[in-house]
Design a protein around this motif. Sequence first.
Motif, PDB file in Angstrom:
ATOM      1  N   ALA A  55     -47.243  21.281 -41.002  1.00 33.59           N
ATOM      2  CA  ALA A  55     -48.259  21.783 -41.935  1.00 33.59           C
ATOM      3  C   ALA A  55     -49.486  22.290 -41.196  1.00 33.59           C
ATOM      4  O   ALA A  55     -50.041  23.352 -41.534  1.00 33.59           O
ATOM      5  CB  ALA A  55     -48.639  20.678 -42.917  1.00 33.59           C
ATOM      6  N   ASN A  60     -48.882  25.560 -39.554  1.00 34.02           N
ATOM      7  CA  ASN A  60     -48.771  26.666 -40.510  1.00 34.02           C
ATOM      8  C   ASN A  60     -50.064  26.908 -41.278  1.00 34.02           C
ATOM      9  O   ASN A  60     -50.033  27.493 -42.362  1.00 34.02           O
ATOM     10  CB  ASN A  60     -47.629  26.397 -41.487  1.00 34.02           C
ATOM     11  CG  ASN A  60     -46.266  26.716 -40.895  1.00 34.02           C
ATOM     12  OD1 ASN A  60     -45.753  27.826 -41.004  1.00 34.02           O
ATOM     13  ND2 ASN A  60     -45.671  25.730 -40.240  1.00 34.02           N
ATOM     14  N   LEU A 116     -52.736  24.566 -42.315  1.00 33.60           N
ATOM     15  CA  LEU A 116     -53.154  23.638 -43.360  1.00 33.60           C
ATOM     16  C   LEU A 116     -54.655  23.724 -43.616  1.00 33.60           C
ATOM     17  O   LEU A 116     -55.102  23.621 -44.762  1.00 33.60           O
ATOM     18  CB  LEU A 116     -52.772  22.201 -42.965  1.00 33.60           C
ATOM     19  CG  LEU A 116     -53.209  21.089 -43.922  1.00 33.60           C
ATOM     20  CD1 LEU A 116     -52.532  21.239 -45.281  1.00 33.60           C
ATOM     21  CD2 LEU A 116     -52.908  19.721 -43.328  1.00 33.60           C
ATOM     22  N   LYS A 154     -55.376  26.763 -45.861  1.00 35.23           N
ATOM     23  CA  LYS A 154     -54.906  26.516 -47.221  1.00 35.23           C
ATOM     24  C   LYS A 154     -55.759  25.462 -47.914  1.00 35.23           C
ATOM     25  O   LYS A 154     -55.978  25.539 -49.132  1.00 35.23           O
ATOM     26  CB  LYS A 154     -53.443  26.083 -47.192  1.00 35.23           C
ATOM     27  CG  LYS A 154     -52.515  27.158 -46.640  1.00 35.23           C
ATOM     28  CD  LYS A 154     -51.128  26.616 -46.345  1.00 35.23           C
ATOM     29  CE  LYS A 154     -50.268  27.664 -45.656  1.00 35.23           C
ATOM     30  NZ  LYS A 154     -48.955  27.121 -45.236  1.00 35.23           N
ATOM     31  N   SER A 209     -38.664  22.104 -43.875  1.00 34.75           N
ATOM     32  CA  SER A 209     -38.941  23.449 -44.403  1.00 34.75           C
ATOM     33  C   SER A 209     -39.035  23.426 -45.923  1.00 34.75           C
ATOM     34  O   SER A 209     -39.908  24.085 -46.511  1.00 34.75           O
ATOM     35  CB  SER A 209     -37.859  24.427 -43.944  1.00 34.75           C
ATOM     36  OG  SER A 209     -36.592  24.067 -44.480  1.00 34.75           O
ATOM     37  N   LEU A 265     -42.368  21.802 -46.725  1.00 37.33           N
ATOM     38  CA  LEU A 265     -43.491  22.709 -46.457  1.00 37.33           C
ATOM     39  C   LEU A 265     -43.620  23.753 -47.564  1.00 37.33           C
ATOM     40  O   LEU A 265     -44.743  24.076 -47.988  1.00 37.33           O
ATOM     41  CB  LEU A 265     -43.298  23.389 -45.103  1.00 37.33           C
ATOM     42  CG  LEU A 265     -44.429  24.321 -44.651  1.00 37.33           C
ATOM     43  CD1 LEU A 265     -45.716  23.531 -44.444  1.00 37.33           C
ATOM     44  CD2 LEU A 265     -44.046  25.041 -43.359  1.00 37.33           C
ATOM     45  N   ASP A 266     -42.508  24.285 -48.041  1.00 42.84           N
ATOM     46  CA  ASP A 266     -42.564  25.242 -49.150  1.00 42.84           C
ATOM     47  C   ASP A 266     -43.152  24.589 -50.397  1.00 42.84           C
ATOM     48  O   ASP A 266     -43.922  25.223 -51.135  1.00 42.84           O
ATOM     49  CB  ASP A 266     -41.156  25.770 -49.453  1.00 42.84           C
ATOM     50  CG  ASP A 266     -40.623  26.672 -48.348  1.00 42.84           C
ATOM     51  OD1 ASP A 266     -41.445  27.184 -47.566  1.00 42.84           O
ATOM     52  OD2 ASP A 266     -39.395  26.849 -48.270  1.00 42.84           O
ATOM     53  N   ASP A 318     -46.946  24.092 -49.899  1.00 44.29           N
ATOM     54  CA  ASP A 318     -47.606  25.402 -49.941  1.00 44.29           C
ATOM     55  C   ASP A 318     -47.704  25.915 -51.374  1.00 44.29           C
ATOM     56  O   ASP A 318     -48.733  26.493 -51.765  1.00 44.29           O
ATOM     57  CB  ASP A 318     -46.841  26.406 -49.079  1.00 44.29           C
ATOM     58  CG  ASP A 318     -47.049  26.179 -47.594  1.00 44.29           C
ATOM     59  OD1 ASP A 318     -47.965  25.396 -47.244  1.00 44.29           O
ATOM     60  OD2 ASP A 318     -46.298  26.760 -46.789  1.00 44.29           O
ATOM     61  N   SER A 319     -46.649  25.717 -52.163  1.00 47.26           N
ATOM     62  CA  SER A 319     -46.674  26.150 -53.563  1.00 47.26           C
ATOM     63  C   SER A 319     -47.742  25.398 -54.337  1.00 47.26           C
ATOM     64  O   SER A 319     -48.461  25.976 -55.169  1.00 47.26           O
ATOM     65  CB  SER A 319     -45.305  25.935 -54.208  1.00 47.26           C
ATOM     66  OG  SER A 319     -44.314  26.705 -53.552  1.00 47.26           O
ATOM     67  N   MET A 341     -50.551  24.002 -53.115  1.00 41.21           N
ATOM     68  CA  MET A 341     -51.883  24.370 -52.676  1.00 41.21           C
ATOM     69  C   MET A 341     -52.257  25.766 -53.126  1.00 41.21           C
ATOM     70  O   MET A 341     -53.446  26.086 -53.283  1.00 41.21           O
ATOM     71  CB  MET A 341     -51.994  24.243 -51.161  1.00 41.21           C
ATOM     72  CG  MET A 341     -51.776  22.823 -50.667  1.00 41.21           C
ATOM     73  SD  MET A 341     -52.040  22.581 -48.904  1.00 41.21           S
ATOM     74  CE  MET A 341     -53.831  22.511 -48.837  1.00 41.21           C
ATOM     75  N   ALA A 342     -51.267  26.615 -53.366  1.00 43.29           N
ATOM     76  CA  ALA A 342     -51.551  27.958 -53.876  1.00 43.29           C
ATOM     77  C   ALA A 342     -51.790  27.949 -55.389  1.00 43.29           C
ATOM     78  O   ALA A 342     -52.543  28.776 -55.900  1.00 43.29           O
ATOM     79  CB  ALA A 342     -50.399  28.896 -53.538  1.00 43.29           C
TER      80      ALA A 342
END
Length: 256
Positions: A137, A140, A142, A145, A238, A241-242, A245-246, A248-249
């Motif tokens: 994280a 990538n 973090l 984000k 992975s 992480l997806d 990320d979803s 946090m978006a």
Amino acid sequence: MTALEQVLPLLNEAIWHGFAVFLRVGAMVSMLPAFGERSVPARVKLAVAVAFTVIVAPAVQLDVDARNIGEVSLLILAEITAGLIVGVGVRLFILALQTAGSIAAQSTSLSQVLGGAAVDPLPAMGYILVVGGMALAVMNGLHVKAAQLILISYQFLPPGRFTEAAAISDWGVAQVSNAFALAFTLAAPFVILSVLYNFALGAINRAMPQLMVAFVGAPVITLGGLALLMVSAPYILSVWLDAIDSFMANPIGNIP
């Protein structure tokens, strides 16, 4: 003196603005993966919170005018609560990894190996997944984000006032449900391996009752669990992480 009199009101406003933003940022940073771990010194956490405040504050519009102790107290409580709500939402993904590691370890008879290696007692598999997930994280972005998440939080958690408890409750239940579903999904290969192993062990025991299958099967399930961890860990991390990320978006996407 005239120039100083003109600068002081702006300086006071900037300090007040930074203080209001720091309340939410500090509470959130204390719960963030990697930045908010108990193994991280308090001074480092404070420095991280100040850095996030400096980055986020210029982009935040605060229409809060606290003129008495009651309004200031309300602002402090509301902002700290908002930061903790968002931080807990992110923290649940670490708990999902820990739960997945515990399920995987129990399924492969590795739950007691290196159980106290971390600050939080975890099986070896859980510790590996948590450390790998946090490292992935951070690599990538973090921190980027997290700054974006703080800005997004001001849209659904307005500054200076408490959000409706029913909405927060629905959101929290949905996040906890998603965390457990994600944990079981990540640990599914190990659960399947455990089921197949026990079926095979039962069939061997019926075919050869005189064979002590427990002594034969224990090394097999241990080796199989470690081999499966080596093969599946990149895919598990992975998927995790997806998912984070979803969230946090779009942190409010799961509110019913």
